[in-house]
Design a protein around this motif. Sequence first.
Motif: not given
Length: 384
Positions: A94-95, A103-105, A135-136, A143-145
């Motif tokens: 989880v990032k 967020v852009t990255s 993706r949220r 975050l993204i998972t």
Amino acid sequence: MSRHHVLLPRYSPRLPHGRPDRDGGAARLPFSPRALLPLRRPPLVYGAADRLKARRIARRLGLDDPGALRPVAPGLTDVLVLSLQAPGQERLAVKHARNDPAVTSLDHEWRVLQALAADDRLGAWRALVPAPVRRRLTGPLPLITESWLPGTTADRLLRDGLGTDTAVAEHALTAIAGLHRATGRTEAATGRLADWVDEPLATIRAGIPWCRSGTGAAGLAGVRARLRAGLAGAETTVAWTHGDFHAGNVLLDERSGRVTGVIDWGGARPDGPCAIDAYTFVIALTCRREGRQLGTAVREMVRRGALTGPDLALIDGTRTDLVDLRRDGPAGPPDGAVLPLLTWLWHIVSNVTKSPRYARSHWWVTRNVTPLLEEAATWPATRP
């Protein structure tokens, strides 16, 4: 406490120049209190905060056991990486983005992972890439998972003495060459000059105030002229490039040494010069081995006109059917300093883009940017 955690100025705010440091970078930046902010997040300060953030993220994800989500060792970026290991379920990464650049990255990384997952040219190579899961990127906890890949980072194995630079590099370069072969094509570099050279230089100028005038601006002009002259009329293999291919982003099996995964695709692109990945890996190992920062290491490579013989042999031995840089005809062979210089440019841009802490850090700029640009300021701003 390491020098990454406390950054003390090596100059007086009343003096225009400072003393050169041991790594060869002169402290010639205007004083700003923000230059004293730490580049690396101190674990004693941020460790507890990251654990609290992990519990908030766990609640947002609806986890019954908040303890199933734990922070991984903090890095230099503004992305908090967590491990999610719920009973009976596959482990996930989880990032969480700490700020807008992050967020852009993460949004870019998500799109890259989707594109790679759908690219049939990769075949079995897709097993080395994390699979996008969730993706949220809106709301208070963006975050993204993605899937968690097996293995240990090559950087960790080297620190623990479980591998040699040469063996690790051979495995890593052989693996990434598979991606380049699957997606690559030979192109004239001339049509890519604005994308590969001009736009990155503009990003550095906008992000680092020292580069907007004087020596910094002259150095950027020298870099632009040398790269444009060296790439014009040359051919190279254009392919999917990772963009930040170093030992910290390569996972290996501890016993066999084979590559089990490549992580952190936030700097990837489908149309980059694939030589950048190989040069990034080898130059990063050189910096680690010699205890140097990128600016001084690449400055010496440019002065020498190429990488060392063993490093070039290592790259050539794993990329025999790829064109890193080729130029025939009356223009003669390519400038051997072009690829180390282009690698430096892309690395600096990657860091400045993904976190504002790099551009404002006196420690990082004077060791990674100013040594090379002070050298480049002596080059002609236009080259034949």
